[in-house]
Motif scaffolding. Structure first.
Motif, PDB file in Angstrom:
ATOM      1  N   PRO A 284       0.867  -1.255   0.125  1.00 18.17           N
ATOM      2  CA  PRO A 284      -0.010   0.056  -0.060  1.00 18.17           C
ATOM      3  C   PRO A 284       0.834   1.379   0.131  1.00 18.17           C
ATOM      4  O   PRO A 284       1.802   1.404   0.835  1.00 18.17           O
ATOM      5  CB  PRO A 284      -0.829   0.006   1.161  1.00 18.17           C
ATOM      6  CG  PRO A 284      -0.962  -1.514   1.422  1.00 18.17           C
ATOM      7  CD  PRO A 284       0.484  -1.857   1.255  1.00 18.17           C
ATOM      8  N   LYS A 293      -3.069  10.735  -1.550  1.00 15.87           N
ATOM      9  CA  LYS A 293      -4.442  10.537  -1.561  1.00 15.87           C
ATOM     10  C   LYS A 293      -5.005   9.671  -0.571  1.00 15.87           C
ATOM     11  O   LYS A 293      -5.937   8.829  -0.649  1.00 15.87           O
ATOM     12  CB  LYS A 293      -4.669   9.472  -3.223  1.00 15.87           C
ATOM     13  CG  LYS A 293      -4.142  10.265  -4.224  1.00 15.87           C
ATOM     14  CD  LYS A 293      -4.521   9.383  -5.463  1.00 15.87           C
ATOM     15  CE  LYS A 293      -3.913   9.994  -6.767  1.00 15.87           C
ATOM     16  NZ  LYS A 293      -4.077   8.966  -7.847  1.00 15.87           N
ATOM     17  N   GLY A 294      -4.367  10.049   0.524  1.00 13.24           N
ATOM     18  CA  GLY A 294      -4.663   9.093   1.850  1.00 13.24           C
ATOM     19  C   GLY A 294      -5.836  10.041   2.705  1.00 13.24           C
ATOM     20  O   GLY A 294      -5.738  11.038   2.828  1.00 13.24           O
ATOM     21  N   THR A 295      -6.724   9.078   2.935  1.00 11.43           N
ATOM     22  CA  THR A 295      -7.724   9.802   4.127  1.00 11.43           C
ATOM     23  C   THR A 295      -7.424   8.758   5.164  1.00 11.43           C
ATOM     24  O   THR A 295      -6.799   7.871   5.078  1.00 11.43           O
ATOM     25  CB  THR A 295      -9.087   9.832   3.527  1.00 11.43           C
ATOM     26  OG1 THR A 295      -9.445   8.352   3.319  1.00 11.43           O
ATOM     27  CG2 THR A 295      -9.141  10.640   2.150  1.00 11.43           C
ATOM     28  N   ALA A 297      -9.922   6.975   6.391  1.00  8.87           N
ATOM     29  CA  ALA A 297     -10.477   5.541   6.297  1.00  8.87           C
ATOM     30  C   ALA A 297      -9.673   4.879   5.372  1.00  8.87           C
ATOM     31  O   ALA A 297      -9.412   3.553   5.931  1.00  8.87           O
ATOM     32  CB  ALA A 297     -11.734   5.999   5.516  1.00  8.87           C
ATOM     33  N   ASN A 298      -9.191   5.392   4.467  1.00  9.28           N
ATOM     34  CA  ASN A 298      -8.570   4.396   3.367  1.00  9.28           C
ATOM     35  C   ASN A 298      -7.209   3.903   3.934  1.00  9.28           C
ATOM     36  O   ASN A 298      -6.628   2.921   3.584  1.00  9.28           O
ATOM     37  CB  ASN A 298      -8.447   4.815   1.938  1.00  9.28           C
ATOM     38  CG  ASN A 298      -7.496   6.256   2.032  1.00  9.28           C
ATOM     39  OD1 ASN A 298      -6.865   6.468   2.541  1.00  9.28           O
ATOM     40  ND2 ASN A 298      -7.684   6.968   0.581  1.00  9.28           N
ATOM     41  N   VAL A 299      -6.694   4.792   4.681  1.00  8.70           N
ATOM     42  CA  VAL A 299      -5.224   4.627   5.294  1.00  8.70           C
ATOM     43  C   VAL A 299      -5.371   3.228   6.350  1.00  8.70           C
ATOM     44  O   VAL A 299      -4.551   2.207   6.305  1.00  8.70           O
ATOM     45  CB  VAL A 299      -4.437   5.771   6.083  1.00  8.70           C
ATOM     46  CG1 VAL A 299      -3.434   5.415   6.632  1.00  8.70           C
ATOM     47  CG2 VAL A 299      -3.860   6.597   4.943  1.00  8.70           C
ATOM     48  N   GLU A 300      -6.597   3.418   7.066  1.00  7.93           N
ATOM     49  CA  GLU A 300      -6.891   2.209   7.928  1.00  7.93           C
ATOM     50  C   GLU A 300      -7.043   1.030   7.167  1.00  7.93           C
ATOM     51  O   GLU A 300      -6.588  -0.005   7.445  1.00  7.93           O
ATOM     52  CB  GLU A 300      -8.096   2.827   8.552  1.00  7.93           C
ATOM     53  CG  GLU A 300      -8.575   1.426   9.777  1.00  7.93           C
ATOM     54  CD  GLU A 300      -9.552   1.951  10.648  1.00  7.93           C
ATOM     55  OE1 GLU A 300      -9.765   1.193  11.529  1.00  7.93           O
ATOM     56  OE2 GLU A 300     -10.471   2.690  10.107  1.00  7.93           O
ATOM     57  N   GLN A 301      -7.525   1.003   5.957  1.00  7.22           N
ATOM     58  CA  GLN A 301      -7.846  -0.092   5.234  1.00  7.22           C
ATOM     59  C   GLN A 301      -6.547  -0.613   4.325  1.00  7.22           C
ATOM     60  O   GLN A 301      -6.537  -1.772   4.167  1.00  7.22           O
ATOM     61  CB  GLN A 301      -9.174   0.312   4.122  1.00  7.22           C
ATOM     62  CG  GLN A 301     -10.107   0.484   4.534  1.00  7.22           C
ATOM     63  CD  GLN A 301     -10.885  -0.685   5.366  1.00  7.22           C
ATOM     64  OE1 GLN A 301     -10.746  -1.827   4.750  1.00  7.22           O
ATOM     65  NE2 GLN A 301     -11.421  -0.358   6.317  1.00  7.22           N
ATOM     66  N   GLN A 302      -5.753   0.362   4.211  1.00  3.95           N
ATOM     67  CA  GLN A 302      -4.393  -0.090   3.640  1.00  3.95           C
ATOM     68  C   GLN A 302      -3.629  -0.856   4.794  1.00  3.95           C
ATOM     69  O   GLN A 302      -2.819  -1.859   4.663  1.00  3.95           O
ATOM     70  CB  GLN A 302      -3.630   1.213   3.174  1.00  3.95           C
ATOM     71  CG  GLN A 302      -4.147   1.779   2.049  1.00  3.95           C
ATOM     72  CD  GLN A 302      -3.170   2.920   1.507  1.00  3.95           C
ATOM     73  OE1 GLN A 302      -2.262   2.915   1.538  1.00  3.95           O
ATOM     74  NE2 GLN A 302      -3.927   4.109   1.427  1.00  3.95           N
ATOM     75  N   HIS A 305      -4.994  -4.357   4.681  1.00  2.00           N
ATOM     76  CA  HIS A 305      -4.665  -4.873   3.282  1.00  2.00           C
ATOM     77  C   HIS A 305      -3.012  -5.409   3.591  1.00  2.00           C
ATOM     78  O   HIS A 305      -2.796  -6.301   3.002  1.00  2.00           O
ATOM     79  CB  HIS A 305      -4.637  -4.029   2.272  1.00  2.00           C
ATOM     80  CG  HIS A 305      -4.076  -4.333   0.943  1.00  2.00           C
ATOM     81  ND1 HIS A 305      -4.752  -4.809   0.048  1.00  2.00           N
ATOM     82  CD2 HIS A 305      -2.825  -4.468   0.461  1.00  2.00           C
ATOM     83  CE1 HIS A 305      -4.052  -5.247  -1.145  1.00  2.00           C
ATOM     84  NE2 HIS A 305      -2.894  -4.886  -0.889  1.00  2.00           N
TER      85      HIS A 305
END
Length: 416
Positions: A284, A293-295, A297-302, A305
């Motif tokens: 990631p 492009k990190g937020t 929410a998506n950093v936590e999902q990364q 991942h």
């Protein structure tokens, strides 16, 4: 033949002519036909690739993370898995050999996987006992088959496959040689190196791009060289004295040669190279410090991942190789396993709430919950019992009614 009323003489095509249909046309051949030579990009080696910050970050992060995972040997039993102690437990979890801790051994092992593409180590045994694990330099190892069996030759000695722990990044079709991530991503790394070199040369020159002197120029080679040297000295004088004004000969102009880095989208291109390198290691981008492009929410999902689709898979590959080579195809209940829980730890509040929920639903005992936070056991025997809330009953049944004896007993206790 005629074209637009004119007679055109058709020339015979030679066997090596670019117009011959049998000659393959590539980008290099096509540009060379018009006198344009291919760009001389820097040659990629492991040492040069590691000068690219994104490559160094990927290799260092993955190798340290996998080396830091707790790794233990276990033996299955009717009462559950029990951790193996003694020499085997010390080699797996404590010190791989007399010179390297388990962390250092595994860090070196994974560094080879994520650079050259292969991690190798040989198992030292004394009779049936495992004594040491020794890393092998993949550059000095030759893998071949002898009588159908895989053999590793290292420092003038041959080792059977049963004594070598071997984790390749990606095997080739012959199942002996391998691909490495740096070679697979060589073009992307070449571009990153070229941009690093251009950027360092550009700013080393004070941010002054290559210049061309236009105007009435002196005749003769030596005179032109002197004029160019005069301009070069003037640029260096202005740079060293932090002067924005630079003298040039009257009637002459200085024009930049090449393009402006901003117009060439150099910043965007360097950012894209980080994403390309992240793809080569399947990481990631947030773990290469790319938060463009990190937020939240998506950093936590990364983060999830990373553990599920990268760290967990490599840990499984290492465990499978260790179990096969250490214990054979019939391990008799022995196995090694990583503990990935450490990577999944949340904040303190989430951990406490999760442990409390597990205790209340009889999944773990209070002492097991305390052990997850490295806290000492509670001496009360009830702390080793599974607990469940009293109001929890089987679906369709009512809670048992309180008896008179229970009520009398409560009264007696209250009066006492």
């Amino acid at each position: 033949m005629k074209l637009f009323g004119f007679n055109i003489r058709r020339e015979v095509r030679s066997a090596t002519s670019p117009e011959n249909e049998t000659v393959p046309v590539s980008a290099e051949n096509f540009l060379s036909f018009f006198g344009v030579q291919s760009v001389d990009l820097p040659y990629v080696t492991i040492d040069r690739a590691l000068t690219v910050p994104a490559v160094a970050a990927a290799v260092a992060f993955l190798s340290r993370t996998l080396a830091a995972l707790p790794l233990h040997a276990y033996q299955s039993s009717p009462d559950g898995a029990k951790r193996v102690t003694g020499k085997l437990g010390a080699v797996i979890h404590g010190n791989a050999n007399d010179e390297m801790s388990s962390f250092l051994f595994r860090q070196y092992f994974w560094q080879q996987v994520f650079t050259g593409g292969r991690g190798l180590a040989w198992i030292e045994r004394a009779d049936a006992e495992i004594v040491n694990l020794w890393p092998m330099d993949p550059r000095k190892v030759t893998v071949k088959r002898v009588a159908g069996r895989k053999v590793y030759r290292f420092e003038s000695k041959e080792y059977p496959a049963a004594d070598v722990i071997d984790v390749p990044f990606m095997l080739k079709a012959d199942q002996l040689s391998h691909y490495g991530p740096i070679i697979l991503a060589a073009k992307a790394i070449q571009l990153a190196l070229a941009m690093n070199d251009y950027g360092s040369n550009f700013f080393a020159g004070g941010g002054v791009p290559p210049l061309a002197l236009s105007g009435p120029l002196p005749e003769g080679g030596p005179a032109l060289k002197r004029a160019a040297a005069d301009v070069d000295r003037a640029i260096k004088f202005a740079k060293d004295n932090k002067s924005p004004i630079m003298p040039i000969p009257a009637g002459h102009d200085l024009k930049p040669v090449g393009f402006d880095p901003a117009k060439g989208q150099m910043v965007e291109a360097r950012l894209f190279q980080i994403q390309e390198i992240a793809r080569a290691w399947q990481m990631p981008p947030a773990f290469l410090q790319d938060l463009s492009k990190g937020t939240f929410a998506n950093v936590e999902q990364q983060d999830l991942h990373l553990v599920k689709h990268l760290i967990g898979q490599w840990a499984e590959a290492f465990e499978g190789e260790m179990n096969l080579k250490l214990f054979g195809r019939e391990p008799n209940g022995f196995y090694v396993e990583h503990n990935l829980d450490g990577l999944m730890r949340g904040d303190f509040k989430s951990r406490v709430e999760g442990i409390a929920r597990a205790i209340q639903t009889a999944q773990i005992t209070p002492n097991e919950g305390r052990a997850l936070e490295n806290r000492p056991r509670h001496m009360n025997p009830d702390a080793d019992e599974l607990l469940v809330q009293g109001a929890t009953v089987v679906l369709g049944k009512q809670p048992a009614a309180t008896t008179a004896d229970d009520i009398d007993g409560d009264k007696t206790n209250d009066e006492a």
